[in-house]
Design a protein around this motif. Structure first.
Motif, PDB file in Angstrom:
ATOM      1  N   PRO A   1      -7.172  43.469  77.246  1.00 29.46           N
ATOM      2  CA  PRO A   1      -7.454  42.122  77.758  1.00 29.46           C
ATOM      3  C   PRO A   1      -8.156  41.271  76.697  1.00 29.46           C
ATOM      4  N   THR A   2      -7.756  40.006  76.616  1.00 25.37           N
ATOM      5  CA  THR A   2      -8.359  39.095  75.648  1.00 25.37           C
ATOM      6  C   THR A   2      -8.240  37.671  76.157  1.00 25.37           C
ATOM      7  N   ALA A   3      -9.177  36.835  75.746  1.00 26.50           N
ATOM      8  CA  ALA A   3      -9.129  35.417  76.129  1.00 26.50           C
ATOM      9  C   ALA A   3      -8.111  34.648  75.301  1.00 26.50           C
ATOM     10  N   ASP A   4      -7.716  35.214  74.130  1.00 25.10           N
ATOM     11  CA  ASP A   4      -6.781  34.530  73.229  1.00 25.10           C
ATOM     12  C   ASP A   4      -5.406  35.194  73.268  1.00 25.10           C
ATOM     13  N   PHE A   5      -4.927  35.521  74.472  1.00 24.79           N
ATOM     14  CA  PHE A   5      -3.634  36.195  74.595  1.00 24.79           C
ATOM     15  C   PHE A   5      -2.513  35.257  74.145  1.00 24.79           C
TER      16      PHE A   5
ATOM     17  N   LEU B   1       1.191  48.241  81.163  1.00 25.45           N
ATOM     18  CA  LEU B   1      -0.105  48.135  81.835  1.00 25.45           C
ATOM     19  C   LEU B   1      -0.842  46.939  81.260  1.00 25.45           C
ATOM     20  N   HIS B   2      -0.804  45.835  81.999  1.00 26.56           N
ATOM     21  CA  HIS B   2      -1.455  44.605  81.548  1.00 26.56           C
ATOM     22  C   HIS B   2      -2.450  44.166  82.623  1.00 26.56           C
ATOM     23  N   ASN B   3      -3.716  44.008  82.222  1.00 26.10           N
ATOM     24  CA  ASN B   3      -4.794  43.652  83.162  1.00 26.10           C
ATOM     25  C   ASN B   3      -4.875  44.668  84.307  1.00 26.10           C
ATOM     26  N   THR B   4      -4.759  45.943  83.974  1.00 26.47           N
ATOM     27  CA  THR B   4      -4.828  46.997  84.996  1.00 26.47           C
ATOM     28  C   THR B   4      -6.184  47.692  84.928  1.00 26.47           C
ATOM     29  N   SER B   5      -6.639  48.178  86.066  1.00 32.09           N
ATOM     30  CA  SER B   5      -7.910  48.900  86.130  1.00 32.09           C
ATOM     31  C   SER B   5      -7.740  50.311  85.585  1.00 32.09           C
ATOM     32  N   GLN B   6      -8.871  50.976  85.347  1.00 35.49           N
ATOM     33  CA  GLN B   6      -8.834  52.354  84.872  1.00 35.49           C
ATOM     34  C   GLN B   6      -8.198  53.276  85.921  1.00 35.49           C
TER      35      GLN B   6
END
Length: 699
Positions: free
Chosen positions: A16-20, A62-67
């Protein structure tokens, strides 16, 4: 059992990143496709045939997925199959700083951010706790490969590469193993987690060379780590013992990196060279395995590829997680990781259930059972014969001898008391009881000689001592203004003006020796809940001290406040106040995590207490039913038993219902006990996180 070819499953996990880079990285609607787009470089001229778009199809994105979701998608099925005998391997691959260690191990601060390793441990022990028939043994090891050198993170002796036990990768008919690597048996989940925490400490604290800081990751792991869980299950099949062995390799590969971006130099540059070299060999192995025309696969080119020989194309279920960064600046490394994952996807493995039959072990097990049965029969005969023995009462000489031995034992003159029969055991306990009773009487006599004992139920007496100011309304002994009290340690008297601490009786002569001795005795002999103990010598002294202190306080309050106090600048806040301000400002994030972990810990403890109470209730109910069944059995035996045509004993409906209820309670007890064991492990893990957060917050 015949092997069935299965291909390697590959997943990609995006950090996850703010600059995707939304215009460069696109995900397919089926969540299994990832497309990369790069704009053409105008500086290359009009004729530019360089590829600008790529499409990769994997088993999942798996994008923005929890552990938790990542574990269910990647590892849960593989661990379940390992429990029935299949080997399994999960690898995390990608550039440095892409989240490989977070995926594999998880964050050390928050419980919900646990990684694959602690969750796999939990799944294994939950499954083994609910299994009834097989005898299951779980063992673990933790290997680290740093600069082509093998390190044992669970070794009891800290290895610095020059230890007597030289580790080496060895081939054998059963597969590849590491000679000299310690393997530790664990009976519970908390034991395995403790070893995992110890290994982390060995890696990150005692071996500071193995982590480094550069422009992409301030805590970059400079080594490949392989955590292995070994599972062995034993079943009784007719006259043989069937053994099922499997292992789960959980691999956190070191990050690949471009030296031009990381700015590595010196020792870090040397480490990066070893890392890139071993990963390059790994990629060559993948390419060779994907080519059906290749006869020879060069597994021995590096320690890493040699260790992974079984996991790549051998007897193993293999899963790869390619960790990538979503920023545009890392698009070249992202493409490289996705190409590697695509090549891995075409590799096939041949997993089989690893089972053997142990006839020799069966014979030994039967011999052991026969020995145990003989011991039980001998013990039973001994108890039956002993119940018929009648002991004569002890003589006065024997009683005196036992009394002497007990006194010598309490003084430490002897280490044990000679016991021959049951009568002597009873006499020893009797002597201990007499000694305790005598000490209680002596203590009470000493207290009565120095103190007045007032019953709390005697309201007139309590009101009198409250009026005298000796005790407060709750029956507690109050403080004197000079900092002394009746049997408790107190802080000095603090004046409210000027914030200064001042003794209210600075000119008072020292107290009498008798008062000091009574205070000392009270520190030793504490009052019971139903009595208030007041020193008879202190009553008169306290009344005079109260009058003197009142006069001193009035004189102090009548004086005007000093001018320098009003003009003095405000002092900095106290430590508690400053700490609270820090938690609200700079330390707000770690304080939030600490509170969240603490709430999870309290919830687990509350649930554990409830389950424990339920288990105890079930146990008591089972004992009651067993007694009822025993009574029914005795009654049936006395009245005569009835059997049917098959020779089976006929029981009445009441006894049958008791048997059914007992069986259900046993099942409920086993389920509750398994849940309690899981909760204990979770509590220990949460407690470790809470302690870690607390230490970090305080530091």
């Amino acid at each position: 059992m015949d092997a069935v070819e299965k291909r390697v499953h590959t997943f990609v996990r995006v950090k996850p990143t703010a600059d995707f880079a939304q215009d460069m990285i696109k995900f397919g609607p089926d969540n299994k496709t990832i497309d990369i787009y790069i704009k053409k470089d105008a500086r290359k001229g009009v004729v530019n045939n360089r590829q600008t778009d790529w499409s990769f199809r994997l088993d999942g994105v798996l994008h923005n997925t929890s552990q938790e979701l990542a574990y269910e998608t990647v590892a849960e099925k593989l661990v379940s199959e390992a429990l029935i005998g299949y080997n399994g391997t999960i690898m995390c691959y990608g550039q440095t700083g892409a989240g490989k260690t977070y995926t594999m191990t998880g964050a050390t601060a928050e419980y919900k951010h646990r990684g694959i390793i602690p969750r796999a441990i939990q799944q294994v022990f939950k499954a083994t706790a609910h299994s009834v028939d097989p005898f299951v043994t779980v063992r673990i090891s933790y290997l680290e490969i740093y600069n082509e050198t093998l390190f044992d993170l669970l070794s009891t002796v800290a290895s610095n590469g020059t230890s007597d036990v030289q580790m080496a990768v060895v081939d054998c008919p059963q597969g590849v193993y590491v000679k000299g690597l310690s393997i530790h048996s664990v009976s519970h989940e908390e034991d395995a987690l403790n070893l995992l925490f110890e290994a982390r400490k060995n890696k990150y604290y005692t071996s500071s060379d193995l982590i480094a800081e550069h422009t992409l990751n301030k805590n970059s792991s400079r080594s490949h780590c392989i955590f292995t869980i070994y599972i062995e299950s034993r079943f009784r099949v007719f006259s043989d013992v069937k053994c099922i062995n499997s292992k789960i390799n959980l691999i956190d590969l070191a990050g690949s990196e471009r030296l031009s971006k990381t700015g590595s130099e010196g020792q870090v540059l040397k480490e990066a060279t070893y890392i890139n070299k071993s990963l390059s060999f790994l990629e060559q192995i993948i390419i060779a395995l994907a080519d059906p025309k290749r006869d020879h696969i060069p597994f021995r080119q590096s320690k890493l590829t040699h260790v992974l020989k079984d996991s790549l194309g051998g007897n193993c279920n293999t899963v790869l997680v390619a960790n990538i960064c979503g920023e545009a600046v890392h698009v070249e490394e992202t493409l490289s990781s996705l190409r590697f994952a695509t090549r891995m996807k075409w590799i096939t493995t041949e997993p089989v259930i690893n089972e053997t039959y142990d006839r020799e072990g069966t014979v030994k097990a039967l011999e052991k059972e026969i020995i145990l049965l003989k011991q039980e029969l001998a013990m039973h005969d001994n108890l039956v014969n002993r119940s018929l023995v009648i002991y004569d009462p002890l003589t006065d000489i024997q009683v005196a001898e036992i009394k002497s031995q007990v006194h010598k034992y309490l003084k430490g003159a002897i280490d044990e008391i000679d016991i021959v029969n049951i009568r002597q055991v009873q006499e020893v306990f009797k002597q201990f009881k007499l000694i305790v009773s005598q000490q209680e009487r002596e203590v009470e006599a000493r207290l009565r000689s120095k103190y007045a004992l007032i019953d709390k139920n005697d309201f007139a007496a309590v009101a009198a001592v409250q009026k005298a100011g000796v005790v407060d309304v709750d029956g507690h002994l109050v403080r004197e203004e000079d900092g002394r009290d009746f049997g408790t340690r107190t802080a000095p008297f603090s004046s409210r003006r000027g914030g200064k601490k001042k003794s209210g009786k600075s000119n008072e002569p020292p107290k009498k020796e008798g008062i000091r001795s009574s205070r000392r005795d009270l520190d030793v002999f504490l009052p019971s809940k139903s009595q208030v103990i007041i020193s008879t010598k202190d009553l008169d002294v306290k009344e005079g001290a109260r009058n003197q202190d009142t006069a001193n306080i009035d004189a102090e309050l009548s004086k005007p406040a000093p001018m320098e106090d009003s003009q003095r600048p405000s002092s900095p806040p106290s430590k508690p106040v400053a700490f609270e301000q820090f938690k609200e400002e700079c330390g707000s994030e770690i304080s939030r995590i600490f509170k969240e972990n603490k709430s999870i810990l309290l919830a687990r403890k509350k649930r554990s207490s409830t389950v424990a109470q339920r288990i105890n209730f079930i146990k008591r109910e089972m004992e009651g039913i067993k007694k009822a069944l025993e009574a029914q059995k005795q009654e049936r035996w006395q009245q005569g038993e009835y059997v049917d045509e098959k020779g089976q004993i006929i029981i009445d409906e009441e006894e049958f219902l008791l048997i059914v209820k007992l069986r259900d309670l046993k099942e409920e007890y086993r389920s509750g006990y398994a849940e309690l064991q899981d909760l204990k492990a979770e509590i220990q893990y949460c407690q470790h996180l809470v302690d870690q957060c607390r230490n970090k917050l305080i530091s």
